[in-house]
Design an enzyme around this catalytic site. Structure first.
Site, short mmCIF file in Angstrom:
data_model
loop_
_atom_site.label_atom_id
_atom_site.label_comp_id
_atom_site.label_asym_id
_atom_site.label_seq_id
_atom_site.Cartn_x
_atom_site.Cartn_y
_atom_site.Cartn_z
N SER A 44 -10.87 -1.26 1.10
CA SER A 44 -9.52 -1.80 0.94
C SER A 44 -9.43 -3.00 0.00
CB SER A 44 -8.95 -2.17 2.30
OG SER A 44 -9.82 -3.04 2.98
N GLU A 66 -16.03 3.38 5.33
CA GLU A 66 -14.72 3.73 4.78
C GLU A 66 -14.92 4.63 3.57
OE1 GLU A 66 -12.36 0.18 4.05
OE2 GLU A 66 -13.26 -0.80 5.77
N ASN A 68 0.81 -1.23 0.00
CA ASN A 68 0.00 0.00 0.00
C ASN A 68 0.84 1.27 0.00
OD1 ASN A 68 -2.33 -1.73 0.36
ND2 ASN A 68 -1.69 -1.92 2.49
N ASP A 116 -13.31 5.91 7.87
CA ASP A 116 -11.95 5.35 7.79
C ASP A 116 -11.37 5.72 6.42
OD1 ASP A 116 -9.78 3.63 7.21
OD2 ASP A 116 -10.53 2.09 8.59
N LYS A 143 0.46 3.69 4.90
CA LYS A 143 0.11 3.34 3.52
C LYS A 143 0.70 4.43 2.61
CE LYS A 143 -3.33 0.11 4.94
NZ LYS A 143 -4.51 -0.02 5.79
N HIS A 171 -7.16 4.22 2.91
CA HIS A 171 -6.67 4.11 1.53
C HIS A 171 -6.90 5.37 0.71
CE1 HIS A 171 -5.68 -0.11 2.05
NE2 HIS A 171 -6.76 -0.16 2.78
N HIS A 191 -13.56 -2.87 7.29
CA HIS A 191 -12.28 -3.49 7.64
C HIS A 191 -12.34 -4.19 9.01
CE1 HIS A 191 -7.92 -3.34 8.79
NE2 HIS A 191 -7.78 -3.63 7.51
C1 LIG Z 1 -4.82 -0.97 6.91
C2 LIG Z 1 -6.13 -0.55 7.42
C3 LIG Z 1 -6.32 -0.24 8.77
C4 LIG Z 1 -5.27 -0.53 9.81
O1 LIG Z 1 -4.18 0.31 9.73
P1 LIG Z 1 -2.74 -0.17 10.21
O2 LIG Z 1 -2.01 1.08 10.48
O3 LIG Z 1 -2.17 -0.98 9.09
O4 LIG Z 1 -2.93 -1.00 11.45
C5 LIG Z 1 -7.54 0.27 9.15
N1 LIG Z 1 -8.55 0.43 8.27
C6 LIG Z 1 -8.41 0.10 6.97
C7 LIG Z 1 -9.55 0.29 6.04
C8 LIG Z 1 -7.20 -0.41 6.51
O5 LIG Z 1 -7.07 -0.78 5.24
#
Ligand SMILES: *Cc1c(COP(=O)(O)O)cnc(C)c1O
Length: 368
Positions: A169, A165, A37, A194, A223, A197, A125
């Protein structure tokens, strides 16, 4: 009492038989990575590496304790102010990871108000599920705002949260944030978004899609931002509440100085990376065209995350193996990460791919 391993081994065998066993594989640096990512290639950017080293030299390899115990440097507070401005919010707070953030911020929020109800997108997620624990989730069909509205009408209450989100993801599609925030306002619900991404990739200056329209926004720093950790942004009162009630912040050692250093550099670079963002979106469009020409369903992807649906786990694994033989690291995503029967290859592109690497991917895809 049986030995613990005697309980574990048959379970692992069952996963193996279903093509669902996961294994840690050594990474092969010769492969072109279309699985991670690192959307802007910042994890290897000289400025991030330099700043991570500078912060390490100045502050040490570790942060020694929770920020409530060891104190917070003015430099970290400045980073949080900068993140808040970037997100169009009053304040922000940094955590060591996004999983930790979602799994501990949501419980702190659900302490507020009376009888909170939580409306969640079916494809949320795992970290959001972790945060909701045993709370009953009222699930709406993925990105289906008419269904969400129906559920909001059916389940009234004084304290209601919509948790979703902005970029999903595993599907690479986006939520209609303007419509979501209007819906939330119309029904008197709070919106928790969230942006793991979207941060760094979408929206003006790569600031994500929320643009101050969600009650609470979170995103990750590991990411597109190339480092590690996560942020939550919202009102000043929200952040003060989390500092007081969020166990994942209070009882956890602060992120490493290196992570803060990398973030400082990323926040200087990301707003100006329009050319990289545009190239990333062009590559994704070309990849979707190539996959569709081969008869693959790429779902509703419009972002740098591009799925190619295989259905059966075993077939997705075989395709990942064929790509590996062609020098590409693409990952097969299987249930329970995605719904049963929708095993897929999940391509996630990076602006750091060279033209030659990207052409290699397109060629390999046409041979799938
Ligand atoms: C990767 C991800 C997380 C978690 O983040 P990390 O810092 O990798 O623990 C939370 N929400 C979504 C949608 C993600 O893709």
């Amino acid at each position: 009492m049986p030995a613990l391993d005697a309980l574990i081994l048959p379970r692992l065998a069952k996963l193996e038989a279903a093509g669902l066993r996961r294994r840690l594989a050594a990474c092969d640096p010769s492969l072109v990575d279309v699985a991670s990512n690192d959307y802007l290639g910042l994890s290897r950017h000289p400025l991030l590496i330099e700043r991570a080293c500078a912060w390490t030299k100045k502050h040490g390899a570790g942060s020694r304790a929770s920020r409530l115990v060891a104190g917070t440097s003015e430099e970290v507070l400045a980073l949080e102010r900068k993140l808040a401005r970037f997100k169009g919010c009053e304040a922000a707070l940094i955590f060591a990871s996004g999983f930790q953030l979602n799994s501990s911020v949501l419980p702190a929020l659900l302490e507020l108000g009376e009888k909170p109800l939580v409306f969640t997108d079916r494809l949320n997620h795992a970290s959001l599920h972790a945060g909701l624990g045993s709370v009953r989730q009222i699930r709406f069909r993925h990105n289906d705002l008419a269904h969400l509205e129906e559920l909001l009408e059916r389940y009234p209450g004084p304290t209601r949260w919509i948790v979703t989100e902005s970029v999903f993801s595993m599907d690479g599609d986006t939520a209609d944030v303007a419509a979501l925030s209007a819906l939330a306002a119309r029904h008197g619900a709070y919106l928790y978004l969230d942006e793991a991404h979207a941060t760094g990739v979408l929206g003006p200056q790569g600031a994500g899609l929320s643009q101050g329209r969600a009650t609470v926004t979170m995103g990750t720093l590991g990411k597109a931002l190339g480092g590690a950790g996560a942020y939550v942004a919202g009102s000043r009162a929200l952040i003060d509440w989390l500092v007081n009630r969020c166990a994942g912040f209070i009882y956890s050692t602060a992120p490493s100085p290196a992570a803060f250093g990398a973030l400082e550099a990323a926040l200087e670079l990301v707003p100006q990376m329009e050319a990289e963002r545009a190239r990333l979106m062009q590559m994704a469009e070309r990849l979707r065209k190539a996959l569709k020409a081969r008869g693959f369903d790429t779902l509703a992807s419009t972002t740098q995350i591009v799925p190619a649906i295989f259905g059966e786990a075993q077939r997705a694994l075989e395709a990942a193996q064929r790509l590996r033989e062609a020098g590409l690291l693409a990952v097969a995503i299987r249930p329970p990460t995605v719904p049963a029967g929708s095993a897929r290859l999940r391509f996630s592109l990076s602006a750091a791919l060279t033209d030659a690497q990207f052409e290699r991917l397109l060629t390999a895809v046409t041979r799938l």
